[in-house]
Design a protein around this motif. Structure first.
Motif, PDB file in Angstrom:
ATOM      1  N   SER A  48       0.834  -1.211   0.000  1.00 21.37           N
ATOM      2  CA  SER A  48       0.000   0.000   0.000  1.00 21.37           C
ATOM      3  C   SER A  48       0.865   1.257   0.000  1.00 21.37           C
ATOM      4  CB  SER A  48      -0.927   0.005   1.219  1.00 21.37           C
ATOM      5  OG  SER A  48      -1.837  -1.070   1.173  1.00 21.37           O
ATOM      6  N   THR A  52       0.945   4.130  -2.863  1.00 20.26           N
ATOM      7  CA  THR A  52       0.619   5.495  -2.446  1.00 20.26           C
ATOM      8  C   THR A  52       1.651   6.489  -2.966  1.00 20.26           C
ATOM      9  OG1 THR A  52      -0.443   4.686  -0.422  1.00 20.26           O
ATOM     10  CG2 THR A  52       0.201   7.004  -0.464  1.00 20.26           C
ATOM     11  N   ALA A 109     -14.622   1.417   1.072  1.00 20.60           N
ATOM     12  CA  ALA A 109     -13.732   1.902   0.018  1.00 20.60           C
ATOM     13  C   ALA A 109     -14.513   2.657  -1.054  1.00 20.60           C
ATOM     14  CB  ALA A 109     -12.970   0.728  -0.597  1.00 20.60           C
ATOM     15  N   VAL A 112     -15.632   6.054   0.429  1.00 18.53           N
ATOM     16  CA  VAL A 112     -14.487   6.968   0.499  1.00 18.53           C
ATOM     17  C   VAL A 112     -14.117   7.470  -0.887  1.00 18.53           C
ATOM     18  CG1 VAL A 112     -12.005   7.079   0.981  1.00 18.53           C
ATOM     19  CG2 VAL A 112     -13.543   6.013   2.639  1.00 18.53           C
ATOM     20  N   TRP A 116     -12.860  11.076  -2.615  1.00 22.78           N
ATOM     21  CA  TRP A 116     -11.409  11.131  -2.770  1.00 22.78           C
ATOM     22  C   TRP A 116     -10.924  10.749  -4.163  1.00 22.78           C
ATOM     23  CZ3 TRP A 116      -8.996   8.743   2.332  1.00 22.78           C
ATOM     24  CH2 TRP A 116      -9.249   9.637   3.384  1.00 22.78           C
ATOM     25  N   TYR A 124      -4.710   9.225  -1.089  1.00 21.10           N
ATOM     26  CA  TYR A 124      -5.172   8.997   0.278  1.00 21.10           C
ATOM     27  C   TYR A 124      -5.959   7.683   0.384  1.00 21.10           C
ATOM     28  CZ  TYR A 124      -3.781  13.757   1.487  1.00 21.10           C
ATOM     29  OH  TYR A 124      -3.057  14.897   1.716  1.00 21.10           O
ATOM     30  N   ILE A 125      -6.643   7.308  -0.702  1.00 19.74           N
ATOM     31  CA  ILE A 125      -7.384   6.041  -0.708  1.00 19.74           C
ATOM     32  C   ILE A 125      -6.419   4.873  -0.506  1.00 19.74           C
ATOM     33  CG2 ILE A 125      -8.894   4.536  -2.059  1.00 19.74           C
ATOM     34  CD1 ILE A 125      -9.871   7.002  -3.558  1.00 19.74           C
ATOM     35  N   VAL A 128      -4.852   4.365   3.060  1.00 11.33           N
ATOM     36  CA  VAL A 128      -5.677   3.709   4.078  1.00 11.33           C
ATOM     37  C   VAL A 128      -5.171   2.284   4.335  1.00 11.33           C
ATOM     38  CG1 VAL A 128      -7.993   2.841   4.598  1.00 11.33           C
ATOM     39  CG2 VAL A 128      -7.706   5.119   3.612  1.00 11.33           C
ATOM     40  N   VAL A 131      -2.503   2.257   6.966  1.00 12.09           N
ATOM     41  CA  VAL A 131      -3.074   2.444   8.302  1.00 12.09           C
ATOM     42  C   VAL A 131      -3.683   1.142   8.810  1.00 12.09           C
ATOM     43  CG1 VAL A 131      -4.804   3.701   9.647  1.00 12.09           C
ATOM     44  CG2 VAL A 131      -3.501   4.889   7.875  1.00 12.09           C
ATOM     45  N   LEU A 132      -4.420   0.442   7.949  1.00  8.97           N
ATOM     46  CA  LEU A 132      -5.057  -0.807   8.362  1.00  8.97           C
ATOM     47  C   LEU A 132      -4.024  -1.875   8.734  1.00  8.97           C
ATOM     48  CD1 LEU A 132      -7.967  -1.055   5.748  1.00  8.97           C
ATOM     49  CD2 LEU A 132      -8.117  -0.412   8.156  1.00  8.97           C
TER      50      LEU A 132
END
Length: 430
Positions: A48, A52, A109, A112, A116, A124-125, A128, A131-132
């Protein structure tokens, strides 16, 4: 980005998932379920992060491939982990919760992405996912090792009792009763092997993918696992989801951005219903009802597309997704740990996911070509016919696993319903 590069970026996730699925059984069996999930978070988080920060299609492809590796491993490990941690009377409920979590993730998702999905915010999608992965790594230390997996290891019954005490919060005597039940199941399987010369005994040796594919004793579960996975993908669920936006946009032209979210909400509601029905109605009946309703609504969708009946098409799509969520969505992976002994679960899940991903890839890539060759409506006739054939086969061979141990299912010769056996004396404690 050219279409050719875009296709490679999209397919990189599937390629990584296939490799992850095939390798998952090795790590799952040699390092345990929880430790494997720890390592998988690294793959998911790093993948991810790469996507990103990606500044080129090649970097994006590499990030998606790494995320695919993690997704493939997770999809194998989680169903086995859940099935081994919960009482057999609640396996259906918790197994369906796994599918529910996937549905919730997809819906979030999509919600969001409504705000986004812009040039400035799309990264930013993807962030995530980082973060998860971090959150899951922080929560995993509070989870126990799989008690049933520990019990399958040499001298592992004491560790299994300790894990059960933490997991259930029950007394030592209750944990002892559950562990002894496993021992009786395994011993009954060995007893059945001696009496009937059936090679289905509990050993301390893990069954690798090659053995699961080649040994005669696994032919029946391999066929059932293949049937379940092919039924899910050859039903045309991904084609229906793919085609739903254009169909629903013609019915609700001013709300096209909310269409996929609405379908996900329907999927969510029916998956919740499925979780409550799984241990009451049973896997077999839910599967047959789900597949039958999907066949009917799939054929209706094909007819309505050919006739230009947009409102009927919209109803058929909603009915199709609802029927999928109540049975064919959660059951294929939920049932795998219920069909084979603990030592073969990882390999069975790896093979099941591989079949699922290959058939998914074939349907996804071939759908547009088939639609252009035989027509928009006729392609759904093809899916409906394939699912009808698989449903008929399932009617004759799919066993009911509700409330049954995998050893009971194996000992019965994969009979559709439970059989009666003469029990053998309890085993001494180790």
């Amino acid at each position: 980005m050219p279409d050719s590069q875009y296709s490679l970026v999209v397919s990189a996730l599937t390629a990584g998932g296939l490799i992850g699925a095939l390798s998952a059984s090795y790590f799952n069996d040699n390092f345990g379920r929880r430790l494997t999930l720890f390592a998988t978070n690294g793959l998911l988080g790093l993948g991810s992060l790469i996507t990103t920060l990606a500044a080129s299609p090649q970097t994006m492809m590499m990030g998606r491939f790494m995320s695919g590796l993690g997704c493939g491993v997770v999809t194998v490990v989680v169903p086995a982990y859940l099935a081994e941690c919960v009482p057999k009377s609640r396996r259906g409920f918790f197994g369906a919760l796994n599918q529910l979590a996937i549905v919730v993730g997809i819906m979030v998702a999509q919600i969001v992405s409504l705000s986004w999905s812009t040039i400035e915010l799309w990264r930013y999608i993807l962030a995530v996912g980082v973060v998860l992965a971090v959150v899951q790594s922080c929560l995993l230390p509070f989870c126990v090792d799989s008690p049933r997996y520990l019990a399958s290891l040499p001298g592992g019954f004491n560790r299994a009792r300790e894990s059960l005490l933490k997991l259930r919060g029950t007394s030592a005597s209750q944990a002892e009763i559950e562990v002894n039940e496993w021992r009786r199941d395994w011993s009954n399987s060995s007893h059945a092997a001696d009496e009937h010369a059936i090679v289905v005994q509990q050993t301390t040796t893990n069954v690798n993918i090659w053995n699961f594919l080649m040994l005669q004793q696994y032919r029946k579960p391999l066929f059932i696992v293949s049937l379940l996975q092919l039924s899910q993908q050859l039903s045309g669920i991904n084609a229906v989801i793919f085609f739903s936006t254009s169909i629903m946009s013609s019915v609700f032209p001013e709300s096209s951005g909310l269409i996929t979210v609405f379908i996900s909400v329907v999927n969510l509601i029916m998956t919740i219903l499925s979780a409550f029905l799984m241990d009451k109605v049973g896997r077999r009946l839910l599967f047959l009802w789900s597949a039958s309703l999907m066949t009917i609504t799939g054929l209706l969708l094909g007819w309505s597309i050919e006739g230009g009946h947009d409102q009927t098409s919209a109803v058929a799509i909603i009915g199709f997704v609802a029927a999928f969520a109540i049975g064919l969505g959660p059951i294929p992976f939920l049932m795998i740990p219920e069909l084979v002994e603990t030592q073969a679960v990882s390999s069975a899940c790896s093979i099941g996911l591989s079949i699922n991903m290959i058939s998914n890839f074939a349907v996804s890539t071939g759908f547009l070509m088939l639609r252009n060759v035989i027509g928009k409506g006729q392609v759904f006739y093809l899916f409906g016919s394939a699912l009808l054939l698989l449903t008929v086969i399932a009617f004759f061979i799919l066993p009911e696993t509700k409330g049954r141990s995998s050893e009971d299912v194996i000992r019965s010769g994969y009979s559709i319903y439970p059989c009666t056996y003469e029990s053998i004396p309890d085993i001494e404690r180790d």
